[in-house]
Design an enzyme around this catalytic site. Structure first.
Site, PDB file in Angstrom:
ATOM      1  N   CYS A   1      -4.574 -12.405   4.359  1.00 42.74           N
ATOM      2  CA  CYS A   1      -4.784 -13.542   3.456  1.00 42.74           C
ATOM      3  C   CYS A   1      -5.365 -14.740   4.208  1.00 42.74           C
ATOM      4  O   CYS A   1      -4.662 -15.699   4.529  1.00 42.74           O
ATOM      5  CB  CYS A   1      -3.514 -13.937   2.740  1.00 42.74           C
ATOM      6  SG  CYS A   1      -3.844 -15.058   1.353  1.00 42.74           S
TER       7      CYS A   1
ATOM      8  N   THR B   1      -5.709  -8.529   1.828  1.00 49.08           N
ATOM      9  CA  THR B   1      -4.888  -9.159   0.800  1.00 49.08           C
ATOM     10  C   THR B   1      -4.214  -8.100  -0.065  1.00 49.08           C
ATOM     11  O   THR B   1      -4.624  -6.938  -0.083  1.00 49.08           O
ATOM     12  CB  THR B   1      -5.735 -10.058  -0.119  1.00 49.08           C
ATOM     13  OG1 THR B   1      -6.608  -9.233  -0.911  1.00 49.08           O
ATOM     14  CG2 THR B   1      -6.564 -11.060   0.675  1.00 49.08           C
ATOM     15  N   ALA B   2      -3.200  -8.529  -0.832  1.00 42.45           N
ATOM     16  CA  ALA B   2      -2.549  -7.620  -1.769  1.00 42.45           C
ATOM     17  C   ALA B   2      -3.519  -7.200  -2.871  1.00 42.45           C
ATOM     18  O   ALA B   2      -3.453  -6.077  -3.381  1.00 42.45           O
ATOM     19  CB  ALA B   2      -1.318  -8.291  -2.377  1.00 42.45           C
TER      20      ALA B   2
ATOM     21  N   VAL C   1       7.816   4.972  12.987  1.00 48.12           N
ATOM     22  CA  VAL C   1       6.857   5.913  13.558  1.00 48.12           C
ATOM     23  C   VAL C   1       6.624   5.539  15.020  1.00 48.12           C
ATOM     24  O   VAL C   1       6.374   4.375  15.345  1.00 48.12           O
ATOM     25  CB  VAL C   1       5.515   5.864  12.801  1.00 48.12           C
ATOM     26  CG1 VAL C   1       4.561   6.916  13.356  1.00 48.12           C
ATOM     27  CG2 VAL C   1       5.729   6.072  11.315  1.00 48.12           C
TER      28      VAL C   1
ATOM     29  N   CYS D   1      -8.564 -13.964  -3.345  1.00 44.26           N
ATOM     30  CA  CYS D   1      -7.763 -14.975  -2.658  1.00 44.26           C
ATOM     31  C   CYS D   1      -7.586 -16.163  -3.602  1.00 44.26           C
ATOM     32  O   CYS D   1      -8.495 -16.983  -3.741  1.00 44.26           O
ATOM     33  CB  CYS D   1      -8.454 -15.419  -1.374  1.00 44.26           C
ATOM     34  SG  CYS D   1      -7.477 -16.595  -0.413  1.00 44.26           S
TER      35      CYS D   1
ATOM     36  N   GLY E   1       0.807  -1.212   0.000  1.00 42.66           N
ATOM     37  CA  GLY E   1       0.000   0.000   0.000  1.00 42.66           C
ATOM     38  C   GLY E   1       0.837   1.257   0.000  1.00 42.66           C
ATOM     39  O   GLY E   1       0.562   2.207  -0.743  1.00 42.66           O
TER      40      GLY E   1
END
Length: 448
Positions: free
Chosen positions: A199, A343-344, A116, A377, A52
């Protein structure tokens, strides 16, 4: 900036690290982080260098210019984690999933190698290590999800023993493959924790690969394959769940629902599960192989943060990905409270929507592009078979191809194993891939 300062800017310093003497190399990352933080303001600040964060920094570079974008990320290696299912099953090498973080960072975008430590959205700044403060006009939070092996008694130290692995960590995924190769006779146990996970299909994908490997090596008759899941269903979308249950029946796999792993006695090769239907009641299983999916949760910096909900997830609008309270703050991926699978593929779809959202916010306009919860998925059911599950917020199939995707297909395996990594490295991370919606539209239009 002075001439001397320009020479030793972050990008120059990073490219010159190889010139440092061995005794100085340990210091280089600290110097890089400190030097980067000398600039205390960026128009767009991105927290996190995962899928992301990198994809959004590439998109923001095109929006506001590379010099106005910075990414805070402490790790020097970027992993394509969806490949780890195949690494744990011996079909891919771990090295194929890794690239230097520097190589995926958009050129010209500042990489701040730090962590952070706090967020102050009321004042538009974040705190980094060493009490360094960085301000922003727009903040994108892409901090991912944290693994908590330590919440299982006996871990992570149990990974020092054989017969146990986990596909969720670069440090333990190859141990899964070794445990599978070393299997002789007994229980092969695969777990699913009582927390959100990234996932959600991965805990059972490795189970199907283990079944295939044991059949191939003539050991399947000596194996009792068990899937102990904290859930009450095999998969959250009925269409694919029905298909998986048929496969499980055909492969003679035992599924125990509402079982949560709470302890591993690696020296005795014992796994202890709590029966969630009967709190406090435990069951002890002897294992010859154990694959652990760890409990997961939001990164520590987000817990009790002003940007997070009561559970610690970044609190964003589920359609626009804009923060519900702070209009110049946005979230993407696993760290958010979006009610869809982490998920990606979800990140890809979210990145396209978020890009449109931020572009309109920058023009003082209201966001109009809506994220429908799309996620995917690819359920690996063998070394050459995949069920491609795609669905939305309502757990309804949202399929790309005009075929029945609940069926196992070789073509979908090759897409998972060979095509998706290329798409990830060359399109998603470069900010050009926003999910399969355009392909889906073309596919379905062609049938009219």
């Amino acid at each position: 900036m002075s001439a001397v300062g320009a020479v030793f800017s972050c990008s120059c310093l990073r490219s010159s690290v190889w010139l440092l003497k061995p005794g100085m190399q340990k210091m280089s990352s600290l110097h890089t982080a400190a030097r980067c933080a000398v600039r205390d303001y960026y128009e767009v600040l991105v927290l996190g260098g995962g899928a992301g964060g990198i994809s959004m920094s590439a998109r923001m570079k095109r929006r506001v210019g590379a010099e106005n974008v910075a990414v805070v990320e402490p790790n020097k290696t970027h992993y394509y984690q969806p490949l780890w299912t195949l690494v744990g099953g011996g079909a891919k090498q771990l090295a194929a999933s890794a690239r230097p973080m520097r190589s995926v960072m958009p050129s010209g975008v500042e990489w701040i190698r730090s962590q952070v430590t706090a967020l102050d959205p009321d004042k538009n700044y974040v705190w980094l290590e060493n009490d360094i403060r960085v301000s922003y006009k727009y903040l994108i939070i892409a901090l991912g999800i944290s693994l908590h092996y330590e919440k299982i008694k006996g871990l992570p130290e149990g990974f020092n023993h054989p017969k146990i692995g986990s596909n969720y960590s670069a440090q333990t995924v190859e141990k899964t493959w070794r445990a599978l190769q070393d299997f002789k006779e007994g229980n092969a146990i695969f777990t699913f924790p009582n927390t959100p996970v990234k996932c959600a299909g991965a805990p059972q994908k490795i189970m199907y690969l283990a079944d295939a490997y044991l059949r191939k090596t003539g050991k399947r008759s000596k194996a009792n394959i068990i899937f102990n899941t904290s859930l009450g269903v095999i998969f959250g979308v009925k269409k694919y769940a029905d298909a998986l249950l048929e496969i499980i029946k055909d492969k003679n796999i035992v599924v125990n629902y509402k079982r949560n792993l709470i302890e591993v006695r690696a020296d005795k090769q014992e796994a202890v599960f709590e029966n969630l239907d009967k709190p406090g009641e435990t069951e002890v299983y002897q294992y010859e192989m154990l694959h652990v999916t760890p409990p997961m949760g939001p990164p520590a910096v987000l817990i009790n943060s002003p940007v997070s909900d009561a559970s610690g997830w970044v609190d964003v609008d589920k359609e626009t990905l804009q923060h519900k309270k702070y209009p110049n703050v946005f979230g993407i991926g696993d760290c958010t409270n979006l009610p869809t699978s982490k998920t990606a593929a979800a990140v890809a779809a979210q990145s396209g929507v978020l890009d449109k959202t931020i572009s309109l916010v920058m023009k003082n306009k209201l966001p109009v592009k809506k994220y429908d919860g799309y996620t995917s998925c690819p359920l690996v059911t063998g070394y050459n078979k995949v069920i491609l599950a795609e669905f939305d917020y309502n757990a309804q199939p949202l399929e790309t191809f005009p075929i029945d995707q609940s069926k196992e297909r070789r073509t979908m395996y090759h897409m998972k194993a060979d095509m998706m990594p290329l798409l990830y490295w060359n399109a998603l991370l470069k900010g050009y891939w926003g999910g399969p919606a355009p392909i889906r539209k073309l596919m379905h239009l062609s049938l009219k």
